[in-house]
Write a protein that holds these residues in place. Structure first.
Motif, PDB file in Angstrom:
ATOM      1  N   ILE A   9       0.677  -1.351  -0.172  1.00 35.54           N
ATOM      2  CA  ILE A   9       0.168   0.097   0.182  1.00 35.54           C
ATOM      3  C   ILE A   9       0.606   1.291   0.152  1.00 35.54           C
ATOM      4  N   THR A  10       0.585   2.081  -0.757  1.00 33.81           N
ATOM      5  CA  THR A  10       0.997   3.546  -0.504  1.00 33.81           C
ATOM      6  C   THR A  10      -0.017   4.785  -0.482  1.00 33.81           C
ATOM      7  N   GLU A  11       0.725   4.526   0.775  1.00 36.33           N
ATOM      8  CA  GLU A  11      -0.316   6.073   1.710  1.00 36.33           C
ATOM      9  C   GLU A  11      -0.568   7.443   0.936  1.00 36.33           C
ATOM     10  N   VAL A  12      -1.211   7.690   0.001  1.00 35.69           N
ATOM     11  CA  VAL A  12      -1.048   9.213  -1.014  1.00 35.69           C
ATOM     12  C   VAL A  12      -1.283  10.800   0.312  1.00 35.69           C
ATOM     13  N   ALA A  13      -2.205  10.905   1.266  1.00 37.89           N
ATOM     14  CA  ALA A  13      -2.937  11.342   1.898  1.00 37.89           C
ATOM     15  C   ALA A  13      -1.840  12.822   1.583  1.00 37.89           C
ATOM     16  N   LEU A  14      -0.248  13.117   1.812  1.00 34.34           N
ATOM     17  CA  LEU A  14       0.623  13.592   2.017  1.00 34.34           C
ATOM     18  C   LEU A  14       0.677  14.221   0.706  1.00 34.34           C
ATOM     19  N   ARG A  15       0.388  13.685  -0.644  1.00 34.77           N
ATOM     20  CA  ARG A  15       0.665  14.248  -1.975  1.00 34.77           C
ATOM     21  C   ARG A  15      -1.039  14.208  -2.593  1.00 34.77           C
ATOM     22  N   ASP A  16      -1.505  13.759  -2.761  1.00 37.79           N
ATOM     23  CA  ASP A  16      -2.274  13.434  -3.043  1.00 37.79           C
ATOM     24  C   ASP A  16      -3.622  14.975  -2.753  1.00 37.79           C
ATOM     25  N   GLY A  17      -3.616  14.272  -0.840  1.00 39.94           N
ATOM     26  CA  GLY A  17      -4.453  14.986  -0.405  1.00 39.94           C
ATOM     27  C   GLY A  17      -4.016  17.217  -0.595  1.00 39.94           C
ATOM     28  N   SER A  18      -2.983  17.085  -1.279  1.00 46.52           N
ATOM     29  CA  SER A  18      -2.583  18.159  -0.672  1.00 46.52           C
ATOM     30  C   SER A  18      -3.441  19.251  -1.717  1.00 46.52           C
ATOM     31  N   HIS A  19      -3.958  18.835  -2.933  1.00 50.64           N
ATOM     32  CA  HIS A  19      -5.323  19.171  -3.749  1.00 50.64           C
ATOM     33  C   HIS A  19      -5.729  19.444  -2.618  1.00 50.64           C
ATOM     34  N   ALA A  20      -6.824  18.986  -2.089  1.00 45.20           N
ATOM     35  CA  ALA A  20      -8.266  19.029  -1.574  1.00 45.20           C
ATOM     36  C   ALA A  20      -7.797  20.184   0.086  1.00 45.20           C
ATOM     37  N   ILE A  21      -6.870  20.712   0.520  1.00 44.95           N
ATOM     38  CA  ILE A  21      -6.092  21.626   1.033  1.00 44.95           C
ATOM     39  C   ILE A  21      -5.350  22.753   0.446  1.00 44.95           C
ATOM     40  N   ALA A  22      -5.770  23.081  -1.124  1.00 46.32           N
ATOM     41  CA  ALA A  22      -4.899  23.685  -1.570  1.00 46.32           C
ATOM     42  C   ALA A  22      -3.302  23.749  -0.738  1.00 46.32           C
ATOM     43  N   HIS A  23      -2.714  22.977  -1.196  1.00 46.37           N
ATOM     44  CA  HIS A  23      -1.355  22.615  -1.205  1.00 46.37           C
ATOM     45  C   HIS A  23      -0.567  23.249   0.611  1.00 46.37           C
ATOM     46  N   GLN A  24      -1.572  23.199   1.835  1.00 51.69           N
ATOM     47  CA  GLN A  24      -1.216  24.247   2.211  1.00 51.69           C
ATOM     48  C   GLN A  24      -0.875  23.284   3.386  1.00 51.69           C
ATOM     49  N   TYR A  25       0.248  22.454   3.664  1.00 52.17           N
ATOM     50  CA  TYR A  25       0.948  21.475   4.577  1.00 52.17           C
ATOM     51  C   TYR A  25       1.096  22.312   4.884  1.00 52.17           C
ATOM     52  N   THR A  26       1.564  21.938   6.607  1.00 53.82           N
ATOM     53  CA  THR A  26       3.079  22.357   7.353  1.00 53.82           C
ATOM     54  C   THR A  26       3.820  21.299   7.461  1.00 53.82           C
ATOM     55  N   VAL A  27       5.008  21.736   8.352  1.00 55.20           N
ATOM     56  CA  VAL A  27       5.934  20.957   8.339  1.00 55.20           C
ATOM     57  C   VAL A  27       5.457  20.134   9.996  1.00 55.20           C
ATOM     58  N   GLU A  28       4.582  20.784  10.826  1.00 54.39           N
ATOM     59  CA  GLU A  28       4.333  19.848  12.244  1.00 54.39           C
ATOM     60  C   GLU A  28       2.700  18.901  11.517  1.00 54.39           C
ATOM     61  N   GLN A  29       2.141  19.322  11.078  1.00 55.44           N
ATOM     62  CA  GLN A  29       1.098  17.915  10.229  1.00 55.44           C
ATOM     63  C   GLN A  29       1.870  17.466   9.528  1.00 55.44           C
ATOM     64  N   VAL A  30       2.413  17.843   8.656  1.00 58.48           N
ATOM     65  CA  VAL A  30       3.523  16.090   7.883  1.00 58.48           C
ATOM     66  C   VAL A  30       4.199  15.645   9.013  1.00 58.48           C
ATOM     67  N   LYS A  31       4.922  16.076  10.357  1.00 60.05           N
ATOM     68  CA  LYS A  31       5.260  15.566  11.020  1.00 60.05           C
ATOM     69  C   LYS A  31       4.358  14.255  11.703  1.00 60.05           C
ATOM     70  N   LYS A  32       3.069  14.999  11.822  1.00 60.72           N
ATOM     71  CA  LYS A  32       2.263  14.190  12.609  1.00 60.72           C
ATOM     72  C   LYS A  32       1.713  13.330  12.153  1.00 60.72           C
ATOM     73  N   VAL A  33       1.494  13.447  10.850  1.00 63.38           N
ATOM     74  CA  VAL A  33       0.749  12.309   9.855  1.00 63.38           C
ATOM     75  C   VAL A  33       1.508  11.310   9.524  1.00 63.38           C
ATOM     76  N   ALA A  34       2.400  11.743   9.317  1.00 61.83           N
ATOM     77  CA  ALA A  34       3.959  10.588   9.066  1.00 61.83           C
ATOM     78  C   ALA A  34       4.595   9.901  10.368  1.00 61.83           C
ATOM     79  N   LYS A  35       4.949  10.398  11.377  1.00 62.15           N
ATOM     80  CA  LYS A  35       4.984   9.216  12.600  1.00 62.15           C
ATOM     81  C   LYS A  35       3.568   8.385  12.698  1.00 62.15           C
ATOM     82  N   ALA A  36       2.829   9.193  12.792  1.00 63.94           N
ATOM     83  CA  ALA A  36       2.037   8.347  12.828  1.00 63.94           C
ATOM     84  C   ALA A  36       1.346   6.491  12.097  1.00 63.94           C
TER      85      ALA A  36
END
Ligand SMILES: CC[C@H](O)CC(=O)C(=O)O
Ligand SMILES: [Mn+2]
Length: 339
Positions: A9-36
């Motif tokens: 499985i490849t989880e794509v929320a931190l790339r494809d999901g970027s479209h859904a949030i108008a590419h507004q990811y922050t470092v803190e959010q990405v760290k939290k998601v990737a760690k989990a």
């Protein structure tokens, strides 16, 4: 739990999901998601601008945070999971790819329109030279007949793709069409076959199961459906379904469900669901990443976003033609005035 994996499985929320949030990811959010995701033992986590490396532009939407910082952040916390990057030749360069590798990316997914695989040759062969796992990603697969898809997939295989994905970018394909396509790819390729769906017609899960039944070995999902349009096959739901089918993914279901509920849901401005615009993406066969662009044009020109999307589908507009969205809205507004 077992780390055996029948399907990767490849989880794509931190790339494809970027479209859904108008590419507004922050470092803190990405760290939290990737760690989990790492703790849930997800094998691959894709991180990049929604349109892949180098996508942060006026045409595609500016990122809040440089994607290299996001990739580095994900690598620093994701444990044994591997970070993948998407790159579209013509948008992302070999230099971008080298930079991503220098900060820890392990897999390159090289994406082209379904009839344009020839532009992936350099990116795929360079990625292979750099020691990366390589994926050829044939987007908007509903727009080509099966024979064309196979021809293009074989090109990607010849350039060094370890896996070729059939990508239902618009969420327009029906299960029998997915079956036909994946079967043909499995019959004609030596390398692995993958499937990436979108849920605009509520068929992402059915399509994914159809792909697996025909032998797809790699599957994309987005947790809590955090992907473009109505999102992708919902990863945590897919893991539960596959467990019930006796198919091992090596992913910890409880941890993934907790991540969806406690980490992803709070990131969403509104739930990822099949709204009327998302439905029209699938119905008209339009690139899921066009959604926010069409909604902005709808506001600006006072035209129903569905009319814009239907016209884009009729004109068979493809990725890279985002400027056409404004052209279409402008034309529809002028026609309306003239009538
Ligand atoms: C713009 C790249 C695109 O979002 C890739 C993808 O996920 C798809 O075609 O579905
Ligand atoms: Mn997608």
């Amino acid at each position: 739990m077992s780390t055996e994996r029948d399907i990767l499985i490849t989880e794509v929320a931190l790339r494809d999901g970027s479209h859904a949030i108008a590419h507004q990811y922050t470092v803190e959010q990405v760290k939290k998601v990737a760690k989990a995701l790492g703790e849930a033992n997800v094998p691959y986590i894709e991180v990049a601008h929604g349109d892949g490396l180098g996508g942060s532009t006026l045409q595609y939407g500016l990122s809040r945070t440089n994607e290299m910082e996001l990739i580095e952040a994900a690598v620093s916390v994701c444990g044994d999971s591997k970070v993948a990057v998407l790159v579209l030749p013509g948008i992302g360069t070999i230099t971008d790819l080298k930079q991503a590798v220098s900060i820890g990316a392990k897999m390159a997914r090289v994406a082209t329109h379904v009839t344009e695989a020839d532009v992936s040759a350099q990116h795929l062969s360079k990625a292979k030279e750099m020691g990366l796992e390589t994926v050829g990603f044939l987007m908007m697969s509903h727009m080509a007949p099966v024979e064309k898809l196979v021809e293009q997939a074989k090109l990607m295989e010849s350039y060094g793709a370890d896996t070729v994905y059939m990508v239902d970018s618009a969420g327009a394909l029906l299960p029998h069409q997915v079956k036909e396509r994946v079967r043909a790819l499995r019959q004609n390729l030596q390398v692995n076959v993958g499937f990436h769906g979108h849920n605009n017609l509520s068929l992402a899960m059915a399509n994914t199961l159809a792909a697996i039944e025909e032998g797809a070995q790699r599957i994309d999902g987005s947790i809590r459906c955090l992907g473009a349009g109505a999102g992708n096959t919902q990863t945590e739901v897919l893991i539960a379904v596959l467990e019930n089918m006796g198919i091992k993914t090596g992913i910890d279901l409880y941890k993934l469900m907790d991540t969806a509920e406690e980490v992803i849901a709070p990131l969403l401005q509104s739930p990822q669901e099949i709204t009327r615009d998302n439905l029209v993406l699938g119905y008209a066969g339009v690139y899921s990443s066009f959604l926010l662009h069409a909604q902005r044009a709808s506001k600006k020109y006072g035209i129903d976003s569905r009319d814009i999307l239907i016209e884009l589908g009729r004109r068979k507009v493809v990725g890279g033609q985002e400027d056409m969205i404004v052209d279409v809205a402008d034309e529809l507004a002028r026609q309306r005035k003239a009538n």
